[in-house]
Design a protein around this motif. Sequence first.
Motif, PDB file in Angstrom:
ATOM      1  N   GLY A  53       0.784  -1.234   0.000  1.00  0.00           N
ATOM      2  CA  GLY A  53       0.000   0.000   0.000  1.00  0.00           C
ATOM      3  C   GLY A  53       0.811   1.277   0.000  1.00  0.00           C
ATOM      4  O   GLY A  53       0.463   2.252  -0.659  1.00  0.00           O
ATOM      5  N   LEU A  54       1.896   1.322   0.724  1.00  0.00           N
ATOM      6  CA  LEU A  54       2.721   2.526   0.823  1.00  0.00           C
ATOM      7  C   LEU A  54       3.375   2.884  -0.509  1.00  0.00           C
ATOM      8  O   LEU A  54       3.621   4.056  -0.782  1.00  0.00           O
ATOM      9  N   PHE A  55       3.646   1.876  -1.329  1.00  0.00           N
ATOM     10  CA  PHE A  55       4.273   2.129  -2.631  1.00  0.00           C
ATOM     11  C   PHE A  55       3.398   3.026  -3.498  1.00  0.00           C
ATOM     12  O   PHE A  55       3.884   3.945  -4.149  1.00  0.00           O
ATOM     13  N   TRP A  56       2.101   2.776  -3.517  1.00  0.00           N
ATOM     14  CA  TRP A  56       1.206   3.550  -4.377  1.00  0.00           C
ATOM     15  C   TRP A  56       1.101   4.990  -3.897  1.00  0.00           C
ATOM     16  O   TRP A  56       1.032   5.917  -4.702  1.00  0.00           O
ATOM     17  N   ASP A  57       1.098   5.192  -2.573  1.00  0.00           N
ATOM     18  CA  ASP A  57       1.092   6.559  -2.041  1.00  0.00           C
ATOM     19  C   ASP A  57       2.356   7.298  -2.462  1.00  0.00           C
ATOM     20  O   ASP A  57       2.301   8.451  -2.880  1.00  0.00           O
ATOM     21  N   HIS A  58       3.480   6.622  -2.343  1.00  0.00           N
ATOM     22  CA  HIS A  58       4.766   7.221  -2.699  1.00  0.00           C
ATOM     23  C   HIS A  58       4.833   7.507  -4.209  1.00  0.00           C
ATOM     24  O   HIS A  58       5.325   8.557  -4.618  1.00  0.00           O
ATOM     25  N   LEU A  59       4.314   6.586  -5.012  1.00  0.00           N
ATOM     26  CA  LEU A  59       4.360   6.745  -6.461  1.00  0.00           C
ATOM     27  C   LEU A  59       3.591   7.979  -6.925  1.00  0.00           C
ATOM     28  O   LEU A  59       4.052   8.733  -7.771  1.00  0.00           O
ATOM     29  N   THR A  63       6.176  13.138 -10.136  1.00  0.00           N
ATOM     30  CA  THR A  63       5.698  13.739 -11.384  1.00  0.00           C
ATOM     31  C   THR A  63       5.338  12.638 -12.380  1.00  0.00           C
ATOM     32  O   THR A  63       5.741  11.484 -12.210  1.00  0.00           O
ATOM     33  N   TRP A  64       4.631  13.000 -13.436  1.00  0.00           N
ATOM     34  CA  TRP A  64       4.201  12.010 -14.433  1.00  0.00           C
ATOM     35  C   TRP A  64       5.365  11.246 -15.052  1.00  0.00           C
ATOM     36  O   TRP A  64       5.318  10.008 -15.128  1.00  0.00           O
ATOM     37  N   PRO A  65       6.420  11.912 -15.529  1.00  0.00           N
ATOM     38  CA  PRO A  65       7.525  11.147 -16.128  1.00  0.00           C
ATOM     39  C   PRO A  65       8.213  10.222 -15.129  1.00  0.00           C
ATOM     40  O   PRO A  65       8.620   9.115 -15.472  1.00  0.00           O
ATOM     41  N   ASP A  66       8.317  10.672 -13.881  1.00  0.00           N
ATOM     42  CA  ASP A  66       8.958   9.847 -12.858  1.00  0.00           C
ATOM     43  C   ASP A  66       8.091   8.641 -12.504  1.00  0.00           C
ATOM     44  O   ASP A  66       8.601   7.549 -12.247  1.00  0.00           O
ATOM     45  N   ARG A  67       6.775   8.817 -12.488  1.00  0.00           N
ATOM     46  CA  ARG A  67       5.867   7.692 -12.240  1.00  0.00           C
ATOM     47  C   ARG A  67       6.055   6.614 -13.298  1.00  0.00           C
ATOM     48  O   ARG A  67       6.126   5.428 -12.987  1.00  0.00           O
ATOM     49  N   LEU A  68       6.108   7.040 -14.549  1.00  0.00           N
ATOM     50  CA  LEU A  68       6.293   6.100 -15.659  1.00  0.00           C
ATOM     51  C   LEU A  68       7.629   5.373 -15.517  1.00  0.00           C
ATOM     52  O   LEU A  68       7.691   4.154 -15.658  1.00  0.00           O
ATOM     53  N   SER A 131       9.624   1.895  -2.577  1.00  0.00           N
ATOM     54  CA  SER A 131       9.985   2.507  -3.841  1.00  0.00           C
ATOM     55  C   SER A 131      10.620   1.504  -4.790  1.00  0.00           C
ATOM     56  O   SER A 131      11.259   0.541  -4.360  1.00  0.00           O
ATOM     57  N   ILE A 132      10.432   1.760  -6.070  1.00  0.00           N
ATOM     58  CA  ILE A 132      11.083   1.029  -7.153  1.00  0.00           C
ATOM     59  C   ILE A 132      11.666   2.096  -8.069  1.00  0.00           C
ATOM     60  O   ILE A 132      10.972   3.044  -8.417  1.00  0.00           O
ATOM     61  N   PHE A 133      12.918   1.947  -8.447  1.00  0.00           N
ATOM     62  CA  PHE A 133      13.518   2.946  -9.323  1.00  0.00           C
ATOM     63  C   PHE A 133      14.664   2.330 -10.108  1.00  0.00           C
ATOM     64  O   PHE A 133      15.295   1.368  -9.667  1.00  0.00           O
ATOM     65  N   PRO A 134      14.947   2.883 -11.305  1.00  0.00           N
ATOM     66  CA  PRO A 134      16.052   2.366 -12.116  1.00  0.00           C
ATOM     67  C   PRO A 134      17.387   2.751 -11.503  1.00  0.00           C
ATOM     68  O   PRO A 134      17.497   3.753 -10.795  1.00  0.00           O
ATOM     69  N   GLY A 135      18.410   1.938 -11.796  1.00  0.00           N
ATOM     70  CA  GLY A 135      19.748   2.205 -11.268  1.00  0.00           C
ATOM     71  C   GLY A 135      20.688   2.637 -12.374  1.00  0.00           C
ATOM     72  O   GLY A 135      20.331   2.694 -13.541  1.00  0.00           O
TER      73      GLY A 135
END
Length: 142
Positions: A53-59, A63-68, A131-135
């Motif tokens: 659940g916390l991931f969706w709040d954080h997402l 901004t739109w490009p960062d969400r994608l 969080s999930i993010f590219p490295g």
Amino acid sequence: MRVYQTKSGALTGTDFHEVWRKASFIYKMIKKRSKRQPYLRSAYFCKDKIFLGLFWDHLFEKTWPDRLRRLRYFSAAIELIENSRIEPSLKEDPQHSEDTLYRFSGFTKEKELFHVQVKFDQSTLKKYLISIFPGKEEKALR
């Protein structure tokens, strides 16, 4: 740094709504398995629950490009959480000293590096996907 190799790739799509459709389908399948809060069982944490659940709040604070950019790795991140037994890097949460952040690293099927961050709340003894993010490719050892 040891990195987990996933079998699933990054979600494809040209805009946020295409990728969102695919990610929300995966999320709904996970949500159907539980009665209350959606969660995953983690291999690294001896099959403890990691709540999503916390991931969706954080997402949706991004901004739109960062969400994608972040949502593309959702299916690979799910696989990494469920199957990886590789030791993550640990860090104390700068905002809450009683929380610990675990950062897992993985490669998608296309050899793209990404990171998954899981928060361990010591007051409630629960774990949350944050969080999930590219490295950055140059830092990873394949």
